[in-house]
Design a protein around this motif. Structure first.
Motif, PDB file in Angstrom:
ATOM      1  N   PRO A 163       0.838  -1.198   0.000  1.00  0.00           N
ATOM      2  CA  PRO A 163       0.000   0.000   0.000  1.00  0.00           C
ATOM      3  C   PRO A 163       0.880   1.258   0.000  1.00  0.00           C
ATOM      4  CG  PRO A 163      -0.090  -1.090   2.132  1.00  0.00           C
ATOM      5  CD  PRO A 163       0.741  -1.956   1.240  1.00  0.00           C
TER       6      PRO A 163
ATOM      7  N   ASP B 131      -5.492   0.497  -7.989  1.00  0.00           N
ATOM      8  CA  ASP B 131      -6.416   0.647  -6.875  1.00  0.00           C
ATOM      9  C   ASP B 131      -6.945  -0.737  -6.560  1.00  0.00           C
ATOM     10  OD1 ASP B 131      -6.403   3.415  -6.373  1.00  0.00           O
ATOM     11  OD2 ASP B 131      -7.637   3.754  -8.140  1.00  0.00           O
TER      12      ASP B 131
ATOM     13  N   THR C 166       1.238   5.442   0.356  1.00  0.00           N
ATOM     14  CA  THR C 166       0.713   6.733   0.790  1.00  0.00           C
ATOM     15  C   THR C 166       1.648   7.804   0.249  1.00  0.00           C
ATOM     16  OG1 THR C 166       1.903   6.533   2.875  1.00  0.00           O
ATOM     17  CG2 THR C 166      -0.404   5.851   2.877  1.00  0.00           C
TER      18      THR C 166
ATOM     19  N   TYR D 138      -4.414  -8.224  -2.656  1.00  0.00           N
ATOM     20  CA  TYR D 138      -5.519  -7.279  -2.815  1.00  0.00           C
ATOM     21  C   TYR D 138      -6.365  -7.710  -4.011  1.00  0.00           C
ATOM     22  CZ  TYR D 138      -2.866  -4.102   0.183  1.00  0.00           C
ATOM     23  OH  TYR D 138      -2.200  -3.550   1.236  1.00  0.00           O
TER      24      TYR D 138
ATOM     25  N   LEU E 199      -1.869   0.912  -4.462  1.00  0.00           N
ATOM     26  CA  LEU E 199      -0.694   0.136  -4.137  1.00  0.00           C
ATOM     27  C   LEU E 199       0.239  -0.057  -5.315  1.00  0.00           C
ATOM     28  CD1 LEU E 199      -1.150  -3.541  -4.428  1.00  0.00           C
ATOM     29  CD2 LEU E 199      -3.244  -2.301  -4.013  1.00  0.00           C
TER      30      LEU E 199
ATOM     31  N   LYS F  59     -11.520  -2.524   2.394  1.00  0.00           N
ATOM     32  CA  LYS F  59     -10.675  -1.341   2.573  1.00  0.00           C
ATOM     33  C   LYS F  59      -9.865  -1.088   1.303  1.00  0.00           C
ATOM     34  CE  LYS F  59      -8.272   0.755   6.324  1.00  0.00           C
ATOM     35  NZ  LYS F  59      -7.842   0.606   7.676  1.00  0.00           N
ATOM     36  N   GLN F  60     -10.166   0.017   0.637  1.00  0.00           N
ATOM     37  CA  GLN F  60      -9.507   0.325  -0.628  1.00  0.00           C
ATOM     38  C   GLN F  60      -8.153   0.979  -0.404  1.00  0.00           C
ATOM     39  OE1 GLN F  60     -12.013   2.107  -3.548  1.00  0.00           O
ATOM     40  NE2 GLN F  60     -10.334   2.618  -4.909  1.00  0.00           N
ATOM     41  N   ARG F  61      -7.188   0.609  -1.240  1.00  0.00           N
ATOM     42  CA  ARG F  61      -5.827   1.144  -1.167  1.00  0.00           C
ATOM     43  C   ARG F  61      -5.296   1.392  -2.570  1.00  0.00           C
ATOM     44  NH1 ARG F  61      -6.224   2.215   3.657  1.00  0.00           N
ATOM     45  NH2 ARG F  61      -5.455   0.917   5.310  1.00  0.00           N
TER      46      ARG F  61
END
Length: 143
Positions: free
Chosen positions: A27, A87, A29, A138, A99, A95-97
């Protein structure tokens, strides 16, 4: 190792498949990536404002993400086209991330992932960019 030889799905190809396949990755950020870029990787020139500053920040983010893609493929010793940004939903959750995905397939397969020192190098690279979460499976999200 070409991804087609083993029937793997590249993360970019996975985004177009139905039913939604799985991808394995980290993931992402943006705060730590921006901090890394500002510390010398792709600094924003001083004195910019307005549209010039906005465009410089967009360019910085794009260059940083592309740089991380290339470095990730090299660290894990996998083909460049096997690494992508997608995505996705954490496997088994909603829970969307966003990555950095390094593999794709229809069901979890540990045998297609970088192993041993290759995975260690990849995790160390992620830590150097401020990405500390462990990689996991994911499910791809479609736009």
């Amino acid at each position: 190792m070409a991804s087609r030889e083993f029937g793997l799905i590249t993360p970019l190809h996975a985004q177009k498949m139905r039913p939604s396949p799985l991808v394995y990755g980290f993931p992402i950020t943006f705060a730590p990536l921006r901090a890394k870029a500002n510390t010398g990787l792709f600094p924003i020139p001083p004195g910019l404002s307005g549209d010039d500053l906005w465009n410089a920040k967009d360019d910085q983010a794009d260059r940083t993400l592309r740089h991380l893609l290339g470095e990730s493929a090299e660290a894990a010793r996998i083909p460049f086209d096997q690494v992508a940004y997608v995505d996705a939903l954490a496997y088994g959750t909603r829970k969307q991330r966003f990555l950095l995905a390094i593999a794709g397939c229809q069901k979890p397969r540990m045998d297609i992932l970088p192993q041993g020192e290759d995975m260690d190098r990849l995790k160390e690279l992620m830590r150097s960019f401020g990405i500390t979460a462990e990689p996991q499976w994911y499910r791809v999200v479609y736009n």
